[in-house]
Motif scaffolding. Structure first.
Motif, PDB file in Angstrom:
ATOM      1  N   CYS A 128     -12.304   5.601 -11.513  1.00  0.00           N
ATOM      2  CA  CYS A 128     -11.102   4.950 -12.017  1.00  0.00           C
ATOM      3  C   CYS A 128     -10.315   5.946 -12.854  1.00  0.00           C
ATOM      4  O   CYS A 128     -10.866   6.634 -13.716  1.00  0.00           O
ATOM      5  CB  CYS A 128     -11.506   3.742 -12.867  1.00  0.00           C
ATOM      6  SG  CYS A 128     -10.130   2.994 -13.755  1.00  0.00           S
ATOM      7  N   ALA A 154      -6.757  -4.310 -11.461  1.00  0.00           N
ATOM      8  CA  ALA A 154      -7.557  -3.387 -10.680  1.00  0.00           C
ATOM      9  C   ALA A 154      -8.623  -2.811 -11.604  1.00  0.00           C
ATOM     10  O   ALA A 154      -8.480  -1.716 -12.126  1.00  0.00           O
ATOM     11  CB  ALA A 154      -6.686  -2.284 -10.086  1.00  0.00           C
ATOM     12  N   ASN A 190       0.809  -1.220   0.000  1.00  0.00           N
ATOM     13  CA  ASN A 190       0.000   0.000   0.000  1.00  0.00           C
ATOM     14  C   ASN A 190       0.842   1.269   0.000  1.00  0.00           C
ATOM     15  O   ASN A 190       0.532   2.229   0.707  1.00  0.00           O
ATOM     16  CB  ASN A 190      -0.923   0.025   1.221  1.00  0.00           C
ATOM     17  CG  ASN A 190      -2.190  -0.746   0.943  1.00  0.00           C
ATOM     18  OD1 ASN A 190      -2.738  -0.649  -0.153  1.00  0.00           O
ATOM     19  ND2 ASN A 190      -2.620  -1.530   1.907  1.00  0.00           N
ATOM     20  N   GLN A 250      -1.107   4.181  -9.843  1.00  0.00           N
ATOM     21  CA  GLN A 250      -1.723   2.976  -9.295  1.00  0.00           C
ATOM     22  C   GLN A 250      -1.292   1.756 -10.087  1.00  0.00           C
ATOM     23  O   GLN A 250      -0.898   1.859 -11.241  1.00  0.00           O
ATOM     24  CB  GLN A 250      -3.244   3.115  -9.330  1.00  0.00           C
ATOM     25  CG  GLN A 250      -3.732   4.183  -8.384  1.00  0.00           C
ATOM     26  CD  GLN A 250      -5.198   4.494  -8.592  1.00  0.00           C
ATOM     27  OE1 GLN A 250      -5.888   3.834  -9.354  1.00  0.00           O
ATOM     28  NE2 GLN A 250      -5.654   5.529  -7.904  1.00  0.00           N
ATOM     29  N   GLY A 299      -1.096   3.867  -3.240  1.00  0.00           N
ATOM     30  CA  GLY A 299      -1.549   2.568  -2.734  1.00  0.00           C
ATOM     31  C   GLY A 299      -1.072   1.382  -3.560  1.00  0.00           C
ATOM     32  O   GLY A 299      -1.860   0.522  -3.947  1.00  0.00           O
ATOM     33  N   GLU A 358      -4.575  -5.977  -3.704  1.00  0.00           N
ATOM     34  CA  GLU A 358      -3.923  -6.099  -2.401  1.00  0.00           C
ATOM     35  C   GLU A 358      -2.999  -7.315  -2.485  1.00  0.00           C
ATOM     36  O   GLU A 358      -3.162  -8.157  -3.353  1.00  0.00           O
ATOM     37  CB  GLU A 358      -4.960  -6.295  -1.301  1.00  0.00           C
ATOM     38  CG  GLU A 358      -6.027  -5.220  -1.259  1.00  0.00           C
ATOM     39  CD  GLU A 358      -5.535  -3.916  -0.639  1.00  0.00           C
ATOM     40  OE1 GLU A 358      -4.441  -3.935  -0.032  1.00  0.00           O
ATOM     41  OE2 GLU A 358      -6.223  -2.903  -0.768  1.00  0.00           O
ATOM     42  N   ARG A 376      -8.705  -2.613  -5.758  1.00  0.00           N
ATOM     43  CA  ARG A 376      -7.255  -2.504  -5.670  1.00  0.00           C
ATOM     44  C   ARG A 376      -6.620  -3.860  -5.610  1.00  0.00           C
ATOM     45  O   ARG A 376      -7.229  -4.791  -5.101  1.00  0.00           O
ATOM     46  CB  ARG A 376      -6.903  -1.762  -4.388  1.00  0.00           C
ATOM     47  CG  ARG A 376      -6.379  -0.420  -4.770  1.00  0.00           C
ATOM     48  CD  ARG A 376      -5.705   0.280  -3.695  1.00  0.00           C
ATOM     49  NE  ARG A 376      -5.789   1.689  -4.071  1.00  0.00           N
ATOM     50  CZ  ARG A 376      -5.737   2.650  -3.211  1.00  0.00           C
ATOM     51  NH1 ARG A 376      -5.631   2.380  -1.937  1.00  0.00           N
ATOM     52  NH2 ARG A 376      -5.797   3.885  -3.620  1.00  0.00           N
TER      53      ARG A 376
END
Lengths: 332, 326
Positions: free
Chosen positions: A292, A321, A16, A239, A33, A314, A312
């Protein structure tokens, strides 16, 4: 084979990660993130357009963000140990020793006034408990390893006496000379001739395989990714858009951005068809669209994309994503 | 490298020939020396005889070569005012100026580089900003004013240091030095600061801006990325790269320290060649003026020559004996 790197702790683990740049007109967020792992012996390609945040993430890992840029949240773990909170001097000890760095331009990475041997030995003496004569021996061995002919004589040469490709070999020798467990290569071939690019990539690949070094290979060149990387992380506007094994992602991208990126990469196999373009440009960091970040350029945009930032990736879970990933079963 | 050296020496020689021509022209165009030497009561025969003696009846080119011939041998003629050979007077005065210039030069270079590096590394710190502000004063105040202010403060008000002269000197051979006596050293402090302050602030500001430029370079980033100590990055990598442009300017500055010691020597009545020159102008003592001009240009050219050689010592890219394939 895939199971082994799930069981062992990865060399580098980013969780993150968010990098902020406070400016007079508000806070910019070049990395937003982002999470990914790099395992020992693995080459992770980080790809994206200029300004996607890929180099900024690399700089955050080595603790060399240019102020006022700073890590706002998230964690960086090296061999399971947190490094983003280390004091400056301990971070310095880590650089070079645990994390080696290769920069883009070999013509400007080396100090023009110091012999390359001196630059090698000073790096080793800063990190390893060895004598200067031992360091010199290892410097010559390191130059031999990266394929500098006549290393024993060339060790006393100055950087201007080498060609661009040879200088990048010296830079790689410098990055590897204290035997780090992670290499961050930031566009290592961008400034080189095409013929030399392949040599440098092959060299980097060979050395890291031999030593089990983890590599974070930052580039905007899909060809380099296809050539070198085991896995690829695609970044867009700070991102992570998609991450996965390089064959799957390149052959069958499921994020619309990756799909567009692949479509705009020239391939000999595709013949003389016109190259596909992604319409528009990546938004500026101070003008990110709501929802987005990719939705204004995306051919599959629906209402939820405009309203919500989207899912997201993770740690390890998920590959893209995106609310509406391209379903490959339908296409095929 | 040898070809380059020879080329530079050749260029220096040409510069000196041109300066020699200017110095020589002074004899011909700034008044007639015969008038000065013979005074009002003279006969045509006297004038002719003296012209013959001095060689002034010869063609211009012949006279110029005679002048050069003499100058190369250190013979600049006889001072009109003191009636002694100019070379002798200059040699007598030179130690005072050279000692003053040497001390000022060391002050300027030492403090200039140290403060420049400091203000570049701590560029947002309070001390660095304070030094930068004060240095503006050093750059903008004229030399004579600094000298007068120092005299007022340390000689008149506090009475710590002498306001003029060299103090006691000790003779070592032909060289009279003020370094060996307490009063000589004390007398040196104020003039040295006055003369060196401007150069120091200039060097400091130059080192600072060059250093800031170098610290932005990729190889500094790469040195940091290799985990080198901050001290090694700043001094081994950054300072060395800063020095090339700094040496150019510093070389010229050292030349001007010697050349423009005139003002400081006048303010402090320092018995050096600068004061000699000022007095020579008042008395139209052309041989002294010409010799001073030659002396200063020899020093300037010599220092520039040394500076050009220093480039080679510092920057390997300039050395001609390239071994590597490119």
């Amino acid at each position: 084979m895939k199971q082994t790197h799930i069981m062992t702790t990865p060399i580098l683990s980013i969780r993150n990660l968010t990098v902020d740049i406070p400016t007079r007109h508000g806070v910019l967020r070049p990395v937003n993130g982002v999470s990914y792992d790099v395992a020992a012996g693995e080459i992770l390609g980080v790809v994206g357009e200029s300004g996607a945040g890929k180099s900024m993430a690399g700089n955050a890992v080595i603790g060399l963000l240019n102020p006022p840029a700073h890590i706002a949240s998230g964690e960086i773990l090296l061999n399971g140990q947190r490094i983003d909170t280390l004091p400056r001097d301990e971070m310095r000890r880590l650089r070079g020793k645990q994390i080696g760095v290769v920069f883009q331009d070999p013509l400007t990475s080396l100090n023009p006034l110091l012999r390359i041997g001196d630059q090698l030995t000073e790096t080793m003496l800063a990190h390893l408990d060895i004598s200067p004569s031992e360091a010199r021996k290892r410097a010559i061995a390191a130059l031999e390893e990266v394929g500098i002919p006549g290393a024993a004589q060339r060790v006393d040469s100055y950087p201007h006496e080498f060609s661009g490709g040879m200088r990048q070999r010296v830079v790689i020798a410098l990055a590897l000379c204290a035997e780090p467990s992670l290499i961050i290569a930031d566009e290592p071939t961008t400034a080189l001739d095409v013929s030399v690019q392949a040599q440098i990539i092959a060299l980097l690949k060979r050395l890291c395989r031999e030593r089990g070094t983890a590599v974070m290979l930052i580039t905007h060149d899909m060809g380099v990714i296809a050539e070198a990387a085991d896995r690829v992380a695609v970044m867009y506007a700070g991102q992570l858009a998609e991450i996965g094994p390089v064959r799957e992602v390149l052959a069958a991208p499921i994020h619309p951005y990756t799909d567009g990126l692949m479509g705009s990469t020239p391939l000999a196999s595709r013949g003389k068809d016109r190259l596909h373009q992604i319409p528009g440009a990546m938004p500026r960091l101070d003008a990110l669209p709501p929802g987005c970040a990719f939705h204004p350029r995306c051919p599959y945009t629906q209402d939820d994309c405009r309203a919500d930032p989207g899912p997201r990736i993770e740690d390890g879970a998920g590959r893209a994503a995106c609310f509406h990933p391209i379903s490959r079963t339908e296409v095929a | 490298m040898l070809a380059y050296t020879l080329q530079r020496i050749f260029q220096s020689a040409i510069v000196l020939l041109v300066v020699g021509l200017v110095a020589f022209s002074m004899f011909r165009f700034v008044g007639d020396p015969v008038d000065n030497m013979l005074g009002q009561e003279r006969t045509i025969e006297d004038v002719e005889r003296l012209r013959g003696q001095l060689g002034l009846d010869q063609p211009f080119v012949v006279q110029y070569f005679r002048f050069l011939e003499g100058a190369v041998q250190g013979n600049f003629g006889v001072s009109y005012r003191q009636g002694r050979p100019v070379a002798e007077i200059l040699l007598e005065r030179a130690p005072a100026t050279l000692e003053l210039a040497a001390v000022s030069g060391f002050l300027a270079i030492g403090f200039g580089i140290a403060l420049g590096v400091f203000t570049a590394i701590r560029r947002s710190g309070f001390a660095a900003n304070a030094i930068m502000t004060v240095s503006l004063i050093g750059v903008s105040l004229p030399t004579f004013l600094i000298g007068i202010l120092l005299i007022y403060l340390f000689s008149v008000e506090l009475g710590w240091l002498p306001s003029f002269g060299r103090g006691e000197t000790v003779k070592i051979g032909n060289w009279s030095t003020g370094f060996l006596t307490e009063s000589g050293l004390k007398a040196l402090i104020l003039p040295a600061i006055t003369l060196g302050l401007y150069q120091m602030t200039l060097i400091m500001r130059l080192v600072r801006s060059e250093m800031l430029e170098v610290l932005r370079q990729d190889y500094i980033r790469f040195a940091r990325a290799r985990g080198l100590r901050e001290r090694a990055v700043n001094f081994r990598h950054a300072l060395k790269n800063t020095l090339v442009p700094v040496i150019t300017v510093t070389g010229l500055q050292l030349g001007s320290i010697i050349a423009f010691a005139i003002i400081t020597e006048t303010v402090f009545q320092w018995p050096g060649v600068g004061l000699l020159f000022i007095n020579a102008i008042q008395f139209v003592d052309i041989p002294v003026m010409a010799a001073y001009l030659m002396l200063i240009s020899v020093m300037f050219v010599g220092i520039n020559l040394i500076v050009d050689m220093l480039y080679f010592a510092i920057d390997p890219r300039l050395r001609a004996d390239r071994t590597g394939a490119h």
